[in-house]
Design a protein around this motif. Structure first.
Motif, PDB file in Angstrom:
ATOM      1  N   ALA A 487       0.839  -1.187   0.000  1.00  0.00           N
ATOM      2  CA  ALA A 487       0.000   0.000   0.000  1.00  0.00           C
ATOM      3  C   ALA A 487       0.876   1.239   0.000  1.00  0.00           C
ATOM      4  CB  ALA A 487      -0.918   0.018   1.217  1.00  0.00           C
ATOM      5  N   GLY A 488       0.405   2.242  -0.752  1.00  0.00           N
ATOM      6  CA  GLY A 488       1.080   3.521  -0.754  1.00  0.00           C
ATOM      7  C   GLY A 488       0.485   4.436   0.290  1.00  0.00           C
ATOM      8  N   ALA A 489       1.052   5.640   0.384  1.00  0.00           N
ATOM      9  CA  ALA A 489       0.576   6.598   1.381  1.00  0.00           C
ATOM     10  C   ALA A 489      -0.864   7.016   1.115  1.00  0.00           C
ATOM     11  CB  ALA A 489       1.490   7.823   1.396  1.00  0.00           C
ATOM     12  N   GLN A 490      -1.314   6.862  -0.145  1.00  0.00           N
ATOM     13  CA  GLN A 490      -2.679   7.258  -0.490  1.00  0.00           C
ATOM     14  C   GLN A 490      -3.710   6.215  -0.067  1.00  0.00           C
ATOM     15  OE1 GLN A 490      -0.456   6.045  -2.508  1.00  0.00           O
ATOM     16  NE2 GLN A 490      -1.331   4.910  -4.249  1.00  0.00           N
ATOM     17  N   HIS A 491      -3.237   5.061   0.391  1.00  0.00           N
ATOM     18  CA  HIS A 491      -4.138   3.977   0.771  1.00  0.00           C
ATOM     19  C   HIS A 491      -4.361   3.937   2.282  1.00  0.00           C
ATOM     20  CE1 HIS A 491      -2.682   2.120  -3.176  1.00  0.00           C
ATOM     21  NE2 HIS A 491      -3.972   2.384  -3.335  1.00  0.00           N
ATOM     22  N   THR A 492      -5.478   3.355   2.658  1.00  0.00           N
ATOM     23  CA  THR A 492      -5.814   3.168   4.067  1.00  0.00           C
ATOM     24  C   THR A 492      -6.102   1.700   4.321  1.00  0.00           C
ATOM     25  OG1 THR A 492      -6.793   5.385   4.213  1.00  0.00           O
ATOM     26  CG2 THR A 492      -7.422   3.772   5.916  1.00  0.00           C
ATOM     27  N   TYR A 493      -5.394   1.112   5.252  1.00  0.00           N
ATOM     28  CA  TYR A 493      -5.690  -0.275   5.590  1.00  0.00           C
ATOM     29  C   TYR A 493      -7.074  -0.357   6.258  1.00  0.00           C
ATOM     30  CZ  TYR A 493      -0.934  -1.804   4.550  1.00  0.00           C
ATOM     31  OH  TYR A 493       0.243  -2.109   3.925  1.00  0.00           O
ATOM     32  N   ASP A 494      -7.799  -1.379   5.892  1.00  0.00           N
ATOM     33  CA  ASP A 494      -9.185  -1.520   6.368  1.00  0.00           C
ATOM     34  C   ASP A 494      -9.196  -1.998   7.821  1.00  0.00           C
ATOM     35  OD1 ASP A 494     -11.863  -1.828   6.689  1.00  0.00           O
ATOM     36  OD2 ASP A 494     -12.175  -3.165   4.984  1.00  0.00           O
ATOM     37  N   ALA A 495      -9.353  -1.060   8.743  1.00  0.00           N
ATOM     38  CA  ALA A 495      -9.450  -1.406  10.167  1.00  0.00           C
ATOM     39  C   ALA A 495     -10.901  -1.589  10.594  1.00  0.00           C
ATOM     40  CB  ALA A 495      -8.795  -0.317  11.008  1.00  0.00           C
ATOM     41  N   ASN A 496     -11.815  -0.899   9.921  1.00  0.00           N
ATOM     42  CA  ASN A 496     -13.217  -0.925  10.364  1.00  0.00           C
ATOM     43  C   ASN A 496     -13.871  -2.291  10.179  1.00  0.00           C
ATOM     44  OD1 ASN A 496     -13.348   1.668  11.262  1.00  0.00           O
ATOM     45  ND2 ASN A 496     -14.222   2.516   9.392  1.00  0.00           N
ATOM     46  N   ARG A 497     -13.620  -2.919   9.033  1.00  0.00           N
ATOM     47  CA  ARG A 497     -14.333  -4.173   8.767  1.00  0.00           C
ATOM     48  C   ARG A 497     -13.978  -5.255   9.775  1.00  0.00           C
ATOM     49  NH1 ARG A 497     -12.601  -5.628   3.924  1.00  0.00           N
ATOM     50  NH2 ARG A 497     -12.321  -7.870   3.953  1.00  0.00           N
ATOM     51  N   PRO A 498     -12.677  -5.534  10.022  1.00  0.00           N
ATOM     52  CA  PRO A 498     -12.378  -6.540  11.050  1.00  0.00           C
ATOM     53  C   PRO A 498     -12.871  -6.132  12.431  1.00  0.00           C
ATOM     54  CG  PRO A 498     -10.351  -5.550  10.188  1.00  0.00           C
ATOM     55  CD  PRO A 498     -11.456  -5.097   9.313  1.00  0.00           C
ATOM     56  N   MET A 499     -12.833  -4.838  12.746  1.00  0.00           N
ATOM     57  CA  MET A 499     -13.322  -4.390  14.046  1.00  0.00           C
ATOM     58  C   MET A 499     -14.827  -4.618  14.164  1.00  0.00           C
ATOM     59  SD  MET A 499     -13.247  -0.548  15.726  1.00  0.00           S
ATOM     60  CE  MET A 499     -14.386   0.124  14.509  1.00  0.00           C
ATOM     61  N   LEU A 500     -15.591  -4.236  13.156  1.00  0.00           N
ATOM     62  CA  LEU A 500     -17.047  -4.378  13.215  1.00  0.00           C
ATOM     63  C   LEU A 500     -17.467  -5.836  13.160  1.00  0.00           C
ATOM     64  CD1 LEU A 500     -18.044  -1.408  10.890  1.00  0.00           C
ATOM     65  CD2 LEU A 500     -18.296  -1.523  13.377  1.00  0.00           C
ATOM     66  N   LEU A 501     -16.745  -6.659  12.414  1.00  0.00           N
ATOM     67  CA  LEU A 501     -17.033  -8.096  12.409  1.00  0.00           C
ATOM     68  C   LEU A 501     -16.813  -8.690  13.800  1.00  0.00           C
ATOM     69  CD1 LEU A 501     -15.402  -9.107   9.003  1.00  0.00           C
ATOM     70  CD2 LEU A 501     -17.831  -9.321   9.564  1.00  0.00           C
ATOM     71  N   ALA A 502     -15.722  -8.274  14.448  1.00  0.00           N
ATOM     72  CA  ALA A 502     -15.456  -8.775  15.801  1.00  0.00           C
ATOM     73  C   ALA A 502     -16.520  -8.295  16.779  1.00  0.00           C
ATOM     74  CB  ALA A 502     -14.068  -8.319  16.258  1.00  0.00           C
ATOM     75  N   MET A 503     -16.961  -7.056  16.624  1.00  0.00           N
ATOM     76  CA  MET A 503     -17.991  -6.526  17.520  1.00  0.00           C
ATOM     77  C   MET A 503     -19.308  -7.281  17.338  1.00  0.00           C
ATOM     78  SD  MET A 503     -17.119  -2.444  17.142  1.00  0.00           S
ATOM     79  CE  MET A 503     -18.359  -1.819  18.266  1.00  0.00           C
ATOM     80  N   ALA A 504     -19.729  -7.469  16.083  1.00  0.00           N
ATOM     81  CA  ALA A 504     -20.994  -8.172  15.824  1.00  0.00           C
ATOM     82  C   ALA A 504     -20.948  -9.598  16.353  1.00  0.00           C
ATOM     83  CB  ALA A 504     -21.300  -8.164  14.326  1.00  0.00           C
TER      84      ALA A 504
END
Length: 692
Positions: A487-504
């Motif tokens: 990933a380059g600086a313009q990219h964002t690693y997806d933290a929300n999806r694993p977090m929300l899956l764990a929460m659900a």
């Protein structure tokens, strides 16, 4: 009202062979696995056997079939000379020749057409290679002297007409082959037929339409019919008697009715109690002029809009932990089931005690034998004698009081103890914990391990629960990439999806990873269409209502409303539907996503899953920080308990994800202006109270 529920998916087609197949006959029984029947003869014999077995056990049985019990008004009189649909059943039964896999249904339809419809209707759809006089192959030139649909089918959109004999949706063949079976069952087992007769017998025959309960898209079974009939049976079995009684309050003396469709026609199709209604149609609307929504008002509005989004099933007690109760659970027997000893010791009748000697000592001769848990004493203990008794042993006749081992001396013939014990000392009464038929849990309670112990202790082996809510989590945006990829600086690693899956998942739901979709509207539409879930969580600016692909797609083909909540962090919250599936659009910032998910999505998902609205429990602790806030927004600070009180994270920046992990909960600061000084009491909500 009924003890057993048996639901049948019927087929008017040929023998389907020995191996289970689609479009065959399936018998769904509440609390058991569905049964496959290769043809109608096998099914009729099996139904008679099932019903006879239930009746032998003294149980009342409801048996449902998925085809019309009557025809549109006027047909019965035209065919058999009277309006009585049950007379029409007998008329058809006397003329239908059926060997279970092959029948003369097409010829009979042609015969009826020639008699009452000038050979051009009401039936159509000749499915045989040979021509049949009076039965058109297609609807071309078709003329029907009767209504095309019954009144109930005009309300239940999607229900098929009973006049079509072949092709997709050919209910006509089901009816002509099914009604003779019903006529024979009615006479053989003394069944009463709803809604034509009062249901005052041991067996009731009712008409069902499984799609009311489990829409086809929700079916996860490779054979949907198998899942649907089982689901209907379990849904009805878990229904409160008063709710079922309301569903049965229908007047349709000639045409019959589908169980679960309201008769007033004021809604479409108004399924009173069978199909879950997840959200009110007006649930997202805000009053005119409202822009910023206070947290409490937003929560109250959301709470009032929700309904259950899932059906029910019956599971073994060993699989019940973590599930939400779907119907009242009552004790099968008392706990303890009989009076028993609470300690190891010696038992006797208190009224038979001899007088103490001058030193206050009591001596009694021993009775032969002993009583142990699971090995009761055989016989009665004579008055004035003591019996060796162990913890949990049933109190035999002649024993109502027990003295502790430690308080007794014995020489093997007599026992002696000092002091007069109180009556019934060291014993437990039958049912002193729970009486038989006591209510253990009401619908909506999420079962914990201690609850499972109580249920099992009272003899309940199978528990009615709601199916797990399937919560889909979707990430969108070209900038989002998977962790671990280049990933380059313009990219964002997806933290929300694993977090929300764990929460659900941690909240007890079935978390479903819907993956990531870039800025491609067609791909997004496909991802939403293919999502086999009950509710969807998304995160990011699009979900909050910005003019990009997700918001535009939802506005064009679903519905979307953005709420600006007076909340920090996490002001935007989008609520919508995609083809009836509720959708929560959370903020893209992980800190805001966690806070809004915990405060709004968690209690909403619990209600959609069949549970109760969850209020996070907090407690007052002294502040180990100082803070001044302006009025207008409620604030939640990442915090944890320390030696001097509750500490807050060094930065309030929403981009500091490390603060989520550092914290053990949230400090809640009220909506108004506030100045917090060290030692002031503030409300701390631990992560555990948010299900984290």
């Amino acid at each position: 009202m009924f003890d057993s529920f048996v639901m049948v998916d019927w087929s008017g087609g040929a023998d389907r062979g020995p191996r289970p197949k689609k479009d065959a006959i399936w018998i769904g029984i509440a609390g058991r696995a569905a049964e496959y029947c290769r043809n109608r003869s096998v099914a009729e014999a099996r139904l008679r056997e099932l019903i006879a077995g239930e009746l032998a056990e003294g149980r009342r049985v409801m048996v449902g079939f998925d085809f019309p019990f009557g025809y549109p008004a006027g047909f019965a009189r035209a065919v058999c000379g009277e309006d009585d649909p049950l007379a029409l059943w007998d008329w058809i039964g006397a003329r239908l020749e059926d060997r279970g896999g092959e029948s003369n249904r097409f010829d009979l339809a042609g015969e009826i057409n020639r008699a009452v419809g000038d050979g051009q209707g009401p039936f159509w759809g000749n499915g045989l290679k040979r021509e049949i006089a009076g039965l058109p192959r297609r609807k071309d030139g078709y003329r029907n002297p009767f209504p095309e649909r019954r009144a109930v089918e005009r309300l239940a959109r999607g229900a098929f007409t009973c006049w079509q004999m072949s092709g997709a949706g050919s209910v006509g063949s089901q009816v002509l082959t099914g009604l003779p079976v019903l006529a024979r069952l009615r006479k053989a087992v003394g069944a009463k037929v709803w809604p034509f007769e009062p249901l005052d017998g041991p067996v009731a025959l009712v008409e069902i339409w499984p799609s009311l309960v489990l829409p086809p898209k929700a079916a996860r079974d490779e054979i949907p019919d198998r899942e649907q009939v089982t689901h209907v049976a379990e849904r009805l079995a878990g229904m409160a008697p008063e709710v079922l009684a309301e569903l049965l309050e229908v007047h349709a003396p000639e045409e019959g009715w589908i169980l679960g469709v309201a008769q007033d026609g004021t809604t479409s199709p108004a399924l009173r109690g069978l199909q879950p209604q997840a959200l009110r149609n007006d649930c997202f609307a805000l009053p005119a002029g409202v822009d910023w929504v206070p947290v409490d008002e937003a929560l109250a509005r959301l709470k009032g809009s929700l309904g259950v989004a899932v059906g029910t099933e019956v599971v073994p007690i060993g699989a019940a932990a973590g599930r939400i109760v779907a119907a009242t659970i009552k004790a099968e027997r008392a706990n303890p089931p009989g009076a028993n000893a609470a300690v190891d010791g010696w038992g006797f009748a208190h009224g038979g005690l001899p007088a103490p000697d001058a030193g206050g000592r009591i001596e009694m001769p021993m009775a032969e034998g002993r009583a142990a848990a699971g090995v009761p004493f055989d016989g009665a203990v004579p008055a004035g004698r003591v019996l060796r008794i162990l913890t949990g042993a049933l109190l035999p006749e002649g024993v109502d009081t027990v003295v502790l081992d430690e308080e007794v001396t014995t020489d093997g013939v007599q026992v002696a103890f000092s002091g007069l014990p109180r009556p019934r000392a060291n014993t437990r009464k039958a049912g002193e914990d729970v009486a038989a038929r006591d209510v253990l849990f009401e619908a909506g309670h999420r079962l914990r391990a201690p609850d499972v112990a109580l249920i099992a202790a009272t003899g309940v082996a199978r528990v009615p629960v709601h199916r797990q809510l399937r919560v889909g989590v979707l990430s969108t945006g070209e900038e989002i990439v998977e962790p671990g990829t280049a990933a380059g600086a313009q990219h964002t690693y997806d933290a929300n999806r694993p977090m929300l899956l764990a929460m659900a998942g941690g909240w007890g739901h079935a978390a479903v990873d819907l993956g990531r979709v870039g800025d491609d509207r067609d791909a997004l539409r496909s991802a939403l269409d293919e999502a086999e879930v009950d509710v969807i969580l998304t995160s990011g600016g699009a979900s909050a209502g910005d003019e990009d692909h997700l918001s535009a797609l939802l506005r064009e083909e679903g519905d979307l409303t953005a709420w600006r909540i007076a909340l920090k962090p996490g002001r935007p919250l989008a609520l919508g539907r995609w083809h009836g599936v509720p959708l929560f659009g959370l903020p893209g910032n992980p800190v805001a996503a966690l806070v809004t998910a915990a405060l709004f999505a968690r209690p909403a998902l619990e209600v959609l899953a069949g549970g109760r609205w969850l209020e996070p429990e907090g407690f007052a602790v002294p502040a180990a920080f100082e803070k001044r806030k302006k009025p207008g927004r409620r604030e939640y600070l990442r915090a944890r308990l320390g030696p001097a009180g509750v500490e807050v994270f060094a930065s309030e920046g929403s981009g500091r994800i490390s603060g989520l992990s550092w914290a053990g909960g949230l400090v809640e600061l009220p909506d108004g202006a506030l100045e917090v000084k060290r030692g002031d009491m503030v409300r701390f909500i631990p992560y555990a109270a948010l299900g984290l």
